[in-house]
Design an enzyme around this catalytic site. Structure first.
Site, PDB file in Angstrom:
ATOM      1  N   CYS A   2       0.869  -1.602   0.265  1.00 23.29           N
ATOM      2  CA  CYS A   2      -0.405   0.186  -0.798  1.00 23.29           C
ATOM      3  C   CYS A   2       1.104   1.217  -0.231  1.00 23.29           C
ATOM      4  O   CYS A   2       1.997   1.284   0.923  1.00 23.29           O
ATOM      5  CB  CYS A   2      -0.767  -0.274   1.174  1.00 23.29           C
ATOM      6  SG  CYS A   2      -1.551  -1.703   1.692  1.00 23.29           S
ATOM      7  N   ARG A  27       5.462   0.165  -5.915  1.00 25.06           N
ATOM      8  CA  ARG A  27       5.956  -0.679  -4.594  1.00 25.06           C
ATOM      9  C   ARG A  27       4.373  -2.167  -4.436  1.00 25.06           C
ATOM     10  O   ARG A  27       4.315  -2.687  -3.989  1.00 25.06           O
ATOM     11  CB  ARG A  27       5.031   0.185  -3.688  1.00 25.06           C
ATOM     12  CG  ARG A  27       5.389   1.636  -3.252  1.00 25.06           C
ATOM     13  CD  ARG A  27       4.509   2.304  -2.498  1.00 25.06           C
ATOM     14  NE  ARG A  27       4.744   1.539  -1.206  1.00 25.06           N
ATOM     15  CZ  ARG A  27       5.614   1.683  -0.178  1.00 25.06           C
ATOM     16  NH1 ARG A  27       6.885   2.014  -0.108  1.00 25.06           N
ATOM     17  NH2 ARG A  27       5.114   0.637   0.873  1.00 25.06           N
ATOM     18  N   TRP A  72      -3.108  -2.456  -1.408  1.00 23.84           N
ATOM     19  CA  TRP A  72      -2.101  -4.023  -1.359  1.00 23.84           C
ATOM     20  C   TRP A  72      -3.167  -5.168  -0.672  1.00 23.84           C
ATOM     21  O   TRP A  72      -3.559  -5.021   0.287  1.00 23.84           O
ATOM     22  CB  TRP A  72      -0.600  -3.514  -1.677  1.00 23.84           C
ATOM     23  CG  TRP A  72      -0.976  -5.388  -1.408  1.00 23.84           C
ATOM     24  CD1 TRP A  72       0.307  -5.398  -3.318  1.00 23.84           C
ATOM     25  CD2 TRP A  72       0.051  -6.726  -1.373  1.00 23.84           C
ATOM     26  NE1 TRP A  72       0.397  -7.477  -3.250  1.00 23.84           N
ATOM     27  CE2 TRP A  72      -0.080  -7.851  -2.142  1.00 23.84           C
ATOM     28  CE3 TRP A  72      -0.593  -7.315   0.150  1.00 23.84           C
ATOM     29  CZ2 TRP A  72       0.846  -8.677  -1.239  1.00 23.84           C
ATOM     30  CZ3 TRP A  72      -0.106  -8.500   0.674  1.00 23.84           C
ATOM     31  CH2 TRP A  72       0.667  -9.191   0.087  1.00 23.84           C
ATOM     32  N   ASN A  98      -2.055   2.551   5.908  1.00 23.67           N
ATOM     33  CA  ASN A  98      -0.968   0.726   5.356  1.00 23.67           C
ATOM     34  C   ASN A  98      -0.675   0.601   6.897  1.00 23.67           C
ATOM     35  O   ASN A  98      -0.632   1.082   8.038  1.00 23.67           O
ATOM     36  CB  ASN A  98       0.395   1.878   4.881  1.00 23.67           C
ATOM     37  CG  ASN A  98       0.186   2.311   3.546  1.00 23.67           C
ATOM     38  OD1 ASN A  98      -0.711   2.499   2.790  1.00 23.67           O
ATOM     39  ND2 ASN A  98       1.457   2.822   3.588  1.00 23.67           N
ATOM     40  N   GLY A  99      -0.771  -0.400   6.855  1.00 23.49           N
ATOM     41  CA  GLY A  99      -0.611  -1.731   8.042  1.00 23.49           C
ATOM     42  C   GLY A  99      -1.942  -2.334   8.269  1.00 23.49           C
ATOM     43  O   GLY A  99      -2.525  -3.077   7.622  1.00 23.49           O
ATOM     44  N   GLU A 484      18.987 -17.591  -7.038  1.00 28.70           N
ATOM     45  CA  GLU A 484      18.383 -15.904  -7.324  1.00 28.70           C
ATOM     46  C   GLU A 484      18.053 -16.092  -9.085  1.00 28.70           C
ATOM     47  O   GLU A 484      16.613 -14.781  -8.941  1.00 28.70           O
ATOM     48  CB  GLU A 484      19.458 -15.170  -7.014  1.00 28.70           C
ATOM     49  CG  GLU A 484      19.707 -13.320  -7.257  1.00 28.70           C
ATOM     50  CD  GLU A 484      18.418 -12.185  -6.817  1.00 28.70           C
ATOM     51  OE1 GLU A 484      17.130 -13.023  -5.903  1.00 28.70           O
ATOM     52  OE2 GLU A 484      17.671 -11.408  -7.355  1.00 28.70           O
ATOM     53  N   LYS A 488      13.947 -14.435  -9.919  1.00 31.67           N
ATOM     54  CA  LYS A 488      13.686 -13.352 -10.608  1.00 31.67           C
ATOM     55  C   LYS A 488      12.878 -14.196 -12.046  1.00 31.67           C
ATOM     56  O   LYS A 488      11.989 -13.447 -12.314  1.00 31.67           O
ATOM     57  CB  LYS A 488      14.703 -13.545 -11.927  1.00 31.67           C
ATOM     58  CG  LYS A 488      16.183 -12.545 -10.998  1.00 31.67           C
ATOM     59  CD  LYS A 488      16.061 -11.062 -10.645  1.00 31.67           C
ATOM     60  CE  LYS A 488      14.556 -10.943  -8.830  1.00 31.67           C
ATOM     61  NZ  LYS A 488      15.019 -10.513  -8.146  1.00 31.67           N
ATOM     62  N   GLU A 491       9.192 -14.653 -10.328  1.00 30.52           N
ATOM     63  CA  GLU A 491       8.363 -13.664 -10.334  1.00 30.52           C
ATOM     64  C   GLU A 491       8.393 -12.634 -11.280  1.00 30.52           C
ATOM     65  O   GLU A 491       7.097 -12.822 -10.898  1.00 30.52           O
ATOM     66  CB  GLU A 491       9.702 -12.409  -9.623  1.00 30.52           C
ATOM     67  CG  GLU A 491       9.879 -12.792  -8.255  1.00 30.52           C
ATOM     68  CD  GLU A 491      11.142 -11.479  -7.508  1.00 30.52           C
ATOM     69  OE1 GLU A 491      11.093 -11.606  -6.308  1.00 30.52           O
ATOM     70  OE2 GLU A 491      12.388 -11.540  -8.175  1.00 30.52           O
ATOM     71  N   HIS A 507      19.129 -35.804  -5.934  1.00 30.62           N
ATOM     72  CA  HIS A 507      18.397 -36.280  -4.778  1.00 30.62           C
ATOM     73  C   HIS A 507      17.056 -35.996  -4.989  1.00 30.62           C
ATOM     74  O   HIS A 507      16.434 -35.816  -3.663  1.00 30.62           O
ATOM     75  CB  HIS A 507      18.094 -35.377  -3.202  1.00 30.62           C
ATOM     76  CG  HIS A 507      20.132 -35.925  -3.096  1.00 30.62           C
ATOM     77  ND1 HIS A 507      20.412 -37.378  -2.539  1.00 30.62           N
ATOM     78  CD2 HIS A 507      21.222 -35.756  -2.761  1.00 30.62           C
ATOM     79  CE1 HIS A 507      21.375 -38.110  -2.607  1.00 30.62           C
ATOM     80  NE2 HIS A 507      22.257 -36.284  -3.153  1.00 30.62           N
ATOM     81  N   LYS A 606       6.554  -4.578  -3.989  1.00 34.51           N
ATOM     82  CA  LYS A 606       8.135  -4.314  -3.253  1.00 34.51           C
ATOM     83  C   LYS A 606       8.459  -3.742  -2.229  1.00 34.51           C
ATOM     84  O   LYS A 606       9.720  -3.986  -2.315  1.00 34.51           O
ATOM     85  CB  LYS A 606       8.886  -2.219  -3.826  1.00 34.51           C
ATOM     86  CG  LYS A 606      10.570  -2.018  -4.246  1.00 34.51           C
ATOM     87  CD  LYS A 606      10.563  -2.754  -5.234  1.00 34.51           C
ATOM     88  CE  LYS A 606      12.217  -2.567  -5.352  1.00 34.51           C
ATOM     89  NZ  LYS A 606      13.339  -3.901  -6.170  1.00 34.51           N
TER      90      LYS A 606
HETATM   91  C1  G6P Z   1       9.824  -8.170  -1.549  1.00 32.85           C
HETATM   92  C2  G6P Z   1      10.738  -7.724  -2.998  1.00 32.85           C
HETATM   93  C3  G6P Z   1      12.097  -7.991  -3.359  1.00 32.85           C
HETATM   94  C4  G6P Z   1      13.445  -7.929  -1.635  1.00 32.85           C
HETATM   95  C5  G6P Z   1      11.917  -8.254  -0.166  1.00 32.85           C
HETATM   96  C6  G6P Z   1      13.070  -7.842   0.230  1.00 32.85           C
HETATM   97  O1  G6P Z   1       9.296  -9.266  -1.959  1.00 32.85           O
HETATM   98  O2  G6P Z   1       9.915  -8.147  -3.965  1.00 32.85           O
HETATM   99  O3  G6P Z   1      11.917  -7.945  -4.082  1.00 32.85           O
HETATM  100  O4  G6P Z   1      13.908  -8.406  -2.138  1.00 32.85           O
HETATM  101  O5  G6P Z   1      11.089  -8.069  -0.320  1.00 32.85           O
HETATM  102  O6  G6P Z   1      12.577  -6.901   0.912  1.00 32.85           O
HETATM  103  P1  G6P Z   1      13.676  -5.887   1.348  1.00 32.85           P
HETATM  104  O7  G6P Z   1      13.338  -4.435   1.070  1.00 32.85           O
HETATM  105  O8  G6P Z   1      13.714  -6.293   2.269  1.00 32.85           O
HETATM  106  O9  G6P Z   1      15.326  -6.128  -0.008  1.00 32.85           O
END
Ligand code: G6P
Length: 611
Positions: A2, A27, A72, A98-99, A484, A488, A491, A507, A606
């Protein structure tokens, strides 16, 4: 997650707020809304994008004060009714939030018994009605007093912005666990949950702390704490240029950020390494270096991509500084009643500096007496402010939801911390130290070289756009890179992908390999080369489609692979900084081919500010 934006001043408030909401789109959100005062309160909100909200607004919706929100969904599905703002029964009070309000059910029942009607499934609606209930009981009460009484009954987290048509020249905001700042302009004020929404209008910001309430007019603001004491808050200068938060000709922020990495890695290194004498300067942690040197172990907590860089950090610190490291999911850390206390050091890694679970891990460790250090990108963020000391990435704003430049910034900073600690502990000799520093200084230009192969990576991605699964394999430093790379792809393209330690493949995942399965092999470290060759043979024997990320010293893997991308030679410990780049590009091109919204992938946020 949010987002909140608000404006009071001489410009058209709705234009400023809509523009701010667009800046916060990255975000992650599912609906948007705005409240304006022009005589009375006017509310417009809907499910979907800010552009859909914009279409609902007519020219008659004028006014110099407004608050807006991108939602969100947490409580209640994304729909028009559940979108914020939420209003009181009188239609005079509008709230964006937000929250999460944890005791909203109990409060809602109580208010319903008192006759208040609710229309949404959200936790937020109770705030507007709760404030109103105090006014209904005591019509002469000062509005801010009613807000305070309401806040005193709320459990949970909030960043709140409130409008009241009986106070048409004031925005009320309150913070507990969800970021909020005031943008201080000339004859105008803004409020936002994220600095990118105000950067166009002012470079002066005041960050609110938990428990604070602010009363904002166009020429002045007042901040009071939970004990009702007025505070003199520090005004910070915002170092964020407009160019940094715009796409600058790139189709997506993610691509812009991938291509920015030669610069962002240079910025992370700037002023911190001396190639001539092999020294490292990390001003942010000088004061705690003794604690780091004496620590029997280091714990690193983080989420998402930051957790992957923490895993690289584990290899770096153990290998270079010989201090044992444990990496924890921040979301799990608290619930295992962690054995941590005085003498221990906890690093938290966070791009945004606002991730709720990471913040909770930090607070838990701090309460238990540990030294808490941050590796953070966003300057002035909550985590940056609550840690005892830390090192900033200096990567600039990261807007694409899928983290790219923050990962390489984090690994760069971790390499610096590991080396500096190794030097202070006497765990590394001068020659080796100088060799690694020299290799680090070459990383930006080597990333540049890899980026030149983007057309070739695009061609590979064209062949695998519709693959239903991907497997990523790596050993040692390349294992977190495999994780990672898989993250990616998941996501942004919604393809199922898994990262595995190459040998562990035997395994389980090996059962999935057939001639339809792309297997991305990260073979860029010299010390695991021979073993990687065997693993690649195993994949090939089962007709897996091998895409290899290799360096010149791993020619055998290249020869076995169907496709390959060559990265320049570097020290093994630094190889993640290079091997991750082709994986970022691969996931980007696959997602674009599939027509996905790369910067705003479905359901993702985000900055995850709820636990
Ligand atoms: C969310 C974002 C990721 C990020 C993670 C941790 O899932 O989409 O891209 O790696 O949060 O966020 P931070 O801001 O704590 O690195």
């Amino acid at each position: 997650m949010c987002g909140i934006v608000g404006y009071i001043g001489n410009s058209q408030a709705k234009d400023v707020v809509i523009k701010g909401l667009k800046r916060l789109e990255y975000r992650g959100y599912d609906s948007a809304g705005i409240a304006l005062i022009n005589g009375s309160l006017s509310i417009k909100k809907c499910k979907g994008k800010v552009s859909a909200l914009e279409k609902l607004l007519s020219d008659s919706e004028k006014g110099s004060i407004a608050i807006g929100h991108t939602r969100w969904a947490t409580h209640g599905e994304p729909n028009d009714v559940n979108s914020h703002p939420h209003v009181s029964s009188s239609g005079k009070i509008a709230v964006v939030h937000n929250g999460i309000i944890e005791n909203y059910n109990a409060l809602k029942l109580k208010l319903q018994e008192e006759g208040y009607k609710f229309y949404s499934e959200t936790d937020t609606e109770i705030v507007a009605k709760l404030i109103e209930s105090f006014i209904d009981k005591n019509p002469s009460i000062e509005f801010v007093k009613a807000v305070k009484l309401a806040l005193a009954q709320i459990n949970g987290t909030y960043g709140l912005a409130i409008l009241n048509s009986d106070n048409p020249e004031t925005i009320f905001v309150a913070r507990k666990g969800s970021p909020l700042l005031i943008g201080v302009g000339e004859g105008e004020m803004l409020i936002a949950s994220d600095a990118s929404a105000v950067a166009e209008y002012t470079d002066k910001v005041v960050y609110l702390d938990d428990g604070e309430l602010a009363i904002i007019k166009k020429d002045e603001y007042q901040v009071i704490n939970a004990d009702d004491v007025e505070l003199t808050k520090e005004v910070h200068e915002l170092a964020m240029s407009l160019e940094e938060i715009e796409k600058s000709g790139f189709p997506f922020f993610m691509l812009k950020e991938i291509f920015e990495q030669p610069k962002t890695i240079s910025d992370s290194l700037r002023g911190r390494i001396n190639v001539e004498d092999g020294s490292i300067t990390l001003g942010g942690i000088t004061s705690v270096m003794d604690k780091l040197v004496n620590a029997k172990r280091i714990i690193i907590a983080a989420c998402g991509t930051s957790w992957h860089s923490a895993l690289v950090g584990e290899y770096l610190i153990e290998w270079l500084a010989k201090t044992p490291v444990e990496v924890e999911y921040a979301s799990e850390f608290r619930y295992k009643d962690p054995l941590i206390g005085e003498g221990d050091v906890l690093f938290v890694i966070s791009q945004s500096g606002e991730t709720a679970d990471t913040l909770a891990a930090l607070r838990e460790a701090k309460e238990k007496g540990a030294t808490v250090l941050g590796i953070v990108n966003v300057v002035g963020s909550t985590i940056a402010r609550e840690t005892d000391a830390g090192v900033y990435l200096h990567a600039g704003p990261e807007i694409g939801v899928a983290s790219t430049k923050a990962f390489t910034g984090q690994v760069t900073v971790l390499a610096l911390i590991a080396l500096s600690l190794a030097q202070h502990k006497g765990a590394i000799d001068k020659k080796s130290s100088k060799k690694i520093i020299s290799a680090l200084s070459k990383i930006p230009s080597q990333v540049e070289e890899i980026l030149k192969q983007s057309d070739q990576i695009k061609e590979i991605s064209n062949l695998f756009t519709y693959a239903p699964n991907f497997l990523y394999l790596g050993r040692s430093y390349s294992f977190p890179v495999a994780l990672e790379g898989a993250l990616k792809l998941k996501e942004i393209s919604y393809i199922h992908a898994e990262g595995y330690p190459a040998a562990e493949m035997k395994h389980g995942p090996i059962a999935l390999i057939d001639d339809m399965m792309p297997v991305v092999v990260i073979a860029s470290t010299k010390h695991t080369n021979d073993k990687m060759v065997s693993n690649v043979e195993e994949v090939k024997a089962r007709k897996g489609r091998i895409i290899a990320i290799t360096s010149p010293s791993n020619e055998e893997v290249r020869d076995l692979a169907e496709f390959s991308c060559m990265i320049p030679e570097t020290e093994d410990v630094l190889s993640p900084l290079l091997s991750v780049i082709p994986l970022q590009l691969l996931s980007y091109y696959v997602a674009v081919n599939r027509g996905c919204d790369v910067d705003q992938p479905r359901n993702l946020a985000k900055s995850v500010t709820v636990e």
